[in-house]
Design an enzyme around this catalytic site. Sequence first.
Site, PDB file in Angstrom:
ATOM      1  N   ASP A 197     -12.682  -2.060  -7.605  1.00  0.00           N
ATOM      2  CA  ASP A 197     -12.888  -0.897  -8.463  1.00  0.00           C
ATOM      3  C   ASP A 197     -11.945  -0.861  -9.653  1.00  0.00           C
ATOM      4  OD1 ASP A 197     -14.983   0.059  -7.004  1.00  0.00           O
ATOM      5  OD2 ASP A 197     -13.900   1.717  -6.065  1.00  0.00           O
ATOM      6  N   GLU A 254       0.849  -1.196   0.000  1.00  0.00           N
ATOM      7  CA  GLU A 254       0.000   0.000   0.000  1.00  0.00           C
ATOM      8  C   GLU A 254       0.886   1.248   0.000  1.00  0.00           C
ATOM      9  OE1 GLU A 254      -2.520   3.035   0.297  1.00  0.00           O
ATOM     10  OE2 GLU A 254      -3.156   0.988  -0.178  1.00  0.00           O
ATOM     11  N   TYR A 280     -28.823   7.968   6.044  1.00  0.00           N
ATOM     12  CA  TYR A 280     -28.975   6.789   6.892  1.00  0.00           C
ATOM     13  C   TYR A 280     -27.991   6.900   8.050  1.00  0.00           C
ATOM     14  CZ  TYR A 280     -25.069   5.122   3.920  1.00  0.00           C
ATOM     15  OH  TYR A 280     -23.890   5.005   3.228  1.00  0.00           O
TER      16      TYR A 280
END
Length: 391
Positions: free
Chosen positions: A286, A30, A209
Site C-alpha cells: 500500500d 513494527e 461473503y
Amino acid sequence: MRAIVVGAGIGGLAATLSLRRAGCEVTLVEQTPRFTEIGAGIQLAPNATRVLRRLGLLDAVVARSTRPSRLSFRTWSDGGEICRYALGREAEDAFGAPYLQVHRADLHQALAAAVPPESVRLNTAVVGIGQDDRSAHVTTAGGERLEADLVVAADGVRSAARRWLFGADEALFSGTAAYRALLPADKVADLDLPEYALWLGPGRHFVHYWVRRGELLNVVGVIGAEKARESWTARAEPGEQLRAFDGWDPRVLTVLARTGTVFRYGIHTRAPLARWNIGRVTLLGDSAHAMVPFQAQGAAQALVDATVLGDTLTGATPADVPDALDRYVRRRLATATKVQASSARAGEDYHLPDGPEARARNARLAAQAARNEFGPHAAAWAVDALDEQAW
C-alpha cells in the site's frame, strides 16, 4: 545480505518471508506492541494464493478459509441476478490456484507464525530512513540506528517512508466510505443469501461473503461520501448503515439490521508513482500503490510485490542491491498501477444511477459472463509473478 522491512502488515510479513527464502537476514520492524486481530474479510484471488503456495503457507490459509463457487451480481432494489461468474474448482483449474475468502487476521496470523520471533522488533517506531553508497539504515524513535544492505518500506497507505523518499505526498480520500461487520452464520441462516454476492445501486454497493470456513458472514456496504476517517476501529452511529441503504432489497436490510458492532471507515488511496525506489530503499504494498478494494486486489498486489522482490534479490550481493531493486520495480510498477486504475473504474461502474447507464452496465456484465466465465476482473489473476517474459 541484510534487509530491514518496515511494517508488519500483510505486505511486510510476506516480504520478510520472501527475502528470507532469497537468503537474506531480515529484521522486521513494527511500531505496534503486539499483533492483534483487526480488520474483517479479505479475498485472495489465484495470483495471491500462488504466492502463498511458494511461501509454503497455502495449506494453512486454506484451512481457515472459504472457497466460493461463484460470484453473483445483483440489482439493489429486488436482488434480481444480473449475471454470475465462476470461481471454485473452475477457477483453480484455469489459474492453477484457488480463490479464497478469509478473515484478515487469519491470513496475518499464518504469515506471522512463519517469521522467526527473533527476526521481529515490535513496539519499534521508525522515524527516519537513510542510506549511502554502501548501506541503508533506519532510525528508531528510541534513537537506535539499524543498518542493512537494503530497506523495504511496507508501512501502509499513510506511509512516512514514501514522504521521506519522494517529498510531500498524502493519502487521497477516494470519495467513498465503507460499513463493515461480521455476523455469525446462525444470524442469517433463514435469509437464503447467495454465498457470495455484489449488489449494485445508485451511489453505493453492498457485498457479502463467508469467512472462517463459513462460520462468519463478512458484510461490506460502500457509499459515496464527502469525507470519512481512515480507521479500522471507528464505529458507525447506531442504525446509520440502515439509513444509508434505505429502500434496498429486504435481505440486504435484514442483514444490516442484524449486525452487532458496525465499523465505518474512509477508503483512501495513493497517487501512482513513476518509481518506488531510490538506491537501497524501496516501497512495497500500500505504501507504493494503495487502491480502492473494488476488485479485491490490494492484498494480492502486495503479496505479488513480495515474491518478485525476493526473486530479484536471490543470488544478489550487497553491491547488486540498487540494480536488483530497479528490476523489482520494473516488473511490478506498470501492473500494479493498471490494477489501481481498473479498481477505481469498477467502483464508478458499480455506483451508476438507475436508468440507461445502469441498464447498459448490466447488459455489459451479462455479456462478459457469456464470453468469459471468470469475468473481466480475472485479468489480474492469470500472469505468474515470476514469469519475467510477461512483464
